[in-house]
Design a protein around this motif. Structure first.
Motif, mmCIF file in Angstrom:
data_model
loop_
_atom_site.group_PDB
_atom_site.id
_atom_site.type_symbol
_atom_site.label_atom_id
_atom_site.label_comp_id
_atom_site.label_asym_id
_atom_site.label_seq_id
_atom_site.Cartn_x
_atom_site.Cartn_y
_atom_site.Cartn_z
ATOM 1 N N ALA A 111 0.881 -1.173 0.000
ATOM 2 C CA ALA A 111 0.000 0.000 0.000
ATOM 3 C C ALA A 111 0.915 1.218 0.000
ATOM 4 O O ALA A 111 1.956 1.203 0.656
ATOM 5 C CB ALA A 111 -0.866 -0.008 1.244
ATOM 6 N N ALA A 112 0.555 2.253 -0.756
ATOM 7 C CA ALA A 112 1.437 3.411 -0.850
ATOM 8 C C ALA A 112 0.625 4.691 -0.952
ATOM 9 O O ALA A 112 -0.539 4.690 -1.353
ATOM 10 C CB ALA A 112 2.354 3.267 -2.064
ATOM 11 N N GLY A 113 1.282 5.797 -0.617
ATOM 12 C CA GLY A 113 0.664 7.113 -0.755
ATOM 13 C C GLY A 113 1.023 7.693 -2.119
ATOM 14 O O GLY A 113 2.178 7.678 -2.516
ATOM 15 N N PHE A 190 3.341 8.717 8.735
ATOM 16 C CA PHE A 190 3.041 9.128 7.376
ATOM 17 C C PHE A 190 3.777 10.457 7.161
ATOM 18 O O PHE A 190 4.303 11.047 8.104
ATOM 19 C CB PHE A 190 1.527 9.284 7.175
ATOM 20 N N GLU A 191 3.770 10.944 5.924
ATOM 21 C CA GLU A 191 4.596 12.103 5.612
ATOM 22 C C GLU A 191 3.893 13.420 5.947
ATOM 23 O O GLU A 191 2.671 13.519 5.889
ATOM 24 C CB GLU A 191 4.987 12.085 4.127
ATOM 25 N N TYR A 196 5.736 15.176 1.419
ATOM 26 C CA TYR A 196 5.080 14.705 0.187
ATOM 27 C C TYR A 196 5.541 15.541 -1.009
ATOM 28 O O TYR A 196 5.799 15.021 -2.094
ATOM 29 C CB TYR A 196 3.552 14.771 0.321
ATOM 30 N N VAL A 207 4.781 6.759 -2.297
ATOM 31 C CA VAL A 207 5.691 6.592 -1.157
ATOM 32 C C VAL A 207 5.169 5.513 -0.219
ATOM 33 O O VAL A 207 3.968 5.389 -0.009
ATOM 34 C CB VAL A 207 5.907 7.938 -0.407
ATOM 35 N N GLY A 208 6.094 4.735 0.305
ATOM 36 C CA GLY A 208 5.727 3.696 1.256
ATOM 37 C C GLY A 208 6.890 3.356 2.162
ATOM 38 O O GLY A 208 7.964 3.976 2.080
ATOM 39 N N MET A 209 6.667 2.369 3.020
ATOM 40 C CA MET A 209 7.647 2.054 4.072
ATOM 41 C C MET A 209 8.190 0.635 3.953
ATOM 42 O O MET A 209 8.617 0.052 4.953
ATOM 43 C CB MET A 209 6.993 2.217 5.446
ATOM 44 N N THR A 232 -3.383 4.103 -1.597
ATOM 45 C CA THR A 232 -4.421 4.109 -0.563
ATOM 46 C C THR A 232 -4.700 5.506 -0.016
ATOM 47 O O THR A 232 -5.666 5.712 0.713
ATOM 48 C CB THR A 232 -4.032 3.185 0.604
ATOM 49 N N ASP A 233 -3.851 6.460 -0.348
ATOM 50 C CA ASP A 233 -4.075 7.840 0.083
ATOM 51 C C ASP A 233 -3.252 8.750 -0.808
ATOM 52 O O ASP A 233 -2.365 8.285 -1.515
ATOM 53 C CB ASP A 233 -3.687 8.022 1.556
ATOM 54 N N VAL A 248 -6.319 2.555 5.239
ATOM 55 C CA VAL A 248 -5.352 1.969 4.308
ATOM 56 C C VAL A 248 -5.707 0.495 4.069
ATOM 57 O O VAL A 248 -5.734 0.021 2.932
ATOM 58 C CB VAL A 248 -3.908 2.117 4.860
HETATM 59 N N1 HPA Z 1 3.103 7.136 3.186
HETATM 60 C C1 HPA Z 1 3.872 6.112 3.546
HETATM 61 N N2 HPA Z 1 3.459 4.856 3.548
HETATM 62 C C2 HPA Z 1 2.202 4.610 3.169
HETATM 63 C C3 HPA Z 1 1.343 5.636 2.778
HETATM 64 C C4 HPA Z 1 1.827 6.986 2.797
HETATM 65 O O1 HPA Z 1 1.122 7.955 2.468
HETATM 66 N N3 HPA Z 1 0.169 5.067 2.449
HETATM 67 C C5 HPA Z 1 0.301 3.728 2.642
HETATM 68 N N4 HPA Z 1 1.542 3.449 3.064
#
Ligand code: HPA
Length: 272
Positions: A111-113, A190-191, A196, A207-209, A232-233, A248
Motif C-alpha cells: 500500500a502506498a501514498g 506518514f509524511e 510529500y 511513497v511507502g515504508m 491508498t491515500d 489503508v
Molecule cells: N506514506 C507512507 N506509507 C504509506 C502511505 C503513505 O502515504 N500510504 C500507505 N503506506
C-alpha cells in the motif's frame, strides 16, 4: 547467515511438492490474495526456524504454499518492516530463503501514498523503478559472494516484460493500471505535507515504508521482480486527506480483486 538460510530452506523443503519458481510477498490489506491460491500448506512464521515474527495488524504472519495460475508458488502473508525494529537481515531473510528454495521470480505488493497529480485513491500502480531513502542498506557489510556480486546493477530492477504483460492483462479485462516510481522511507509516521512535496520533486510517484529492501536483496541474487502498489491515500496539496491504518487496509481490500487478477494471470501467462 548462509547456514541459517540453508537450515530454514531445508525445513521448508518438505512443503515443496513441485518445482517452485515464484515467490510472492503480500503487503498491507492484500493478504486475501491467498484465497486465489489452491493452498497445500500454511505454516505460521512462529513455526519456521530462524524466521522473524510479524507484529503489525493486518499481517497475519504465515507462509503459504500452493498452486496459483497452474504453478506451484510460495506466498508470504505478512512482511517484516524496518520501522518495526527488525534489522535489515531480518527484513530480507525470507527473500534469501526463497532463493534457496529455487525461486527465480518475485512479486511484491504494498500500500502506498500517491504524490503524482494523476493519482486517485484506489489506483493500481505497477512499480517501474524505486528510490531508496531508507537510511540503512540491506547489502551493507561483507558481501555474500556465493549469492551475488558486491555492486549490483539496478537497471531494469522491475522486469519490463512482466510490466508489459501486466498492462495487457489489465487492458484485456477492461481496467487501467498506471506505472510509477516507488520511493521508500523508513516510517512509521506518514509524511508531512512538505515531505510529500519533496517526494514528488525528487521523482517519486508514490511513497511507502517497505518493499525496497526485499527487492534489492532479490536483485542481488538475480531474481526477476514484479512490484505493484495500491494507492491508498494521496499526499498532494489540495488532494491530501487524513489517513488511518484502518482506512489503508480498507482500500487495500477493495481493489485487491484486481491486484489478485493481475498477479494470478501474470503467473499463469508468463513463459519460462
Ligand atoms: N506514506 C507512507 N506509507 C504509506 C502511505 C503513505 O502515504 N500510504 C500507505 N503506506
Amino acid at each position: 547467515m548462509i547456514n541459517k538460510y540453508q537450515e530454514t530452506a531445508a525445513y521448508l523443503s518438505q512443503y515443496v511438492e513441485a518445482p517452485i519458481r515464484w515467490g510472492i510477498i503480500l503487503g498491507t490489506g492484500l493478504g486475501s490474495l491467498t484465497e486465489k491460491i489452491d493452498i497445500r500448506h500454511r505454516i505460521p512464521y512462529s513455526q519456521i526456524p530462524h524466521f522473524p515474527v510479524s507484529t503489525v495488524e493486518g499481517h497475519s504472519g504465515e507462509l503459504v504454499f500452493g498452486y496459483l495460475g497452474g504453478h506451484y508458488v510460495m506466498a508470504l502473508n505478512g512482511r517484516f518492516h524496518y520501522y518495526e525494529g527488525y534489522g535489515m537481515d531480518q527484513v530480507t531473510f525470507p527473500v534469501r530463503v526463497m532463493k534457496f528454495l529455487g525461486i527465480e521470480r518475485m512479486i511484491v505488493s504494498n500500500a502506498a501514498g500517491g504524490v503524482n497529480p494523476e493519482h486517485e485513491i484506489g489506483d493500481i500502480m505497477l512499480i517501474s523503478d524505486h528510490i531508496n531513502m531508507i537510511p540503512e542498506h540491506p547489502l551493507r557489510g561483507r558481501n555474500l559472494d556465493e549469492l551475488g556480486p558486491r555492486f549490483v546493477d539496478m537497471k531494469d530492477c522491475y522486469n519490463p516484460a512482466m510490466r508489459a504483460l501486466a498492462h495487457k492483462i489489465a487492458d484485456d479485462a477492461g481496467y487501467k493500471v498506471c506505472e510509477g516510481v516507488y520511493l521508500a522511507l523508513q516510517g512509521p509516521t506518514f509524511e508531512t505535507q512538505a515531505e510529500y512535496m519533496m517526494i514528488s520533486r525528487v521523482g517519486g510517484d508514490a511513497v511507502g515504508m517497505s518493499t525496497v529492501p526485499e527487492v534489492i536483496v532479490a536483485r542481488h541474487m538475480g531474481i526477476e521482480v514484479f512490484g505493484v502498489s495500491v494507492i491508498t491515500d494521496l499526499g498532494l496539496p489540495g488532494k491530501m486527506v487524513n489517513v488511518s491504518h484502518e482506512e489503508v487496509q480498507e482500500i487495500g481490500r477493495k481493489v485487491t480483486p484486481r491486484v489478485i487478477h493481475i498477479v494470478s494471470e501474470l503467473v499463469r501467462l508468463w513463459e519460462d
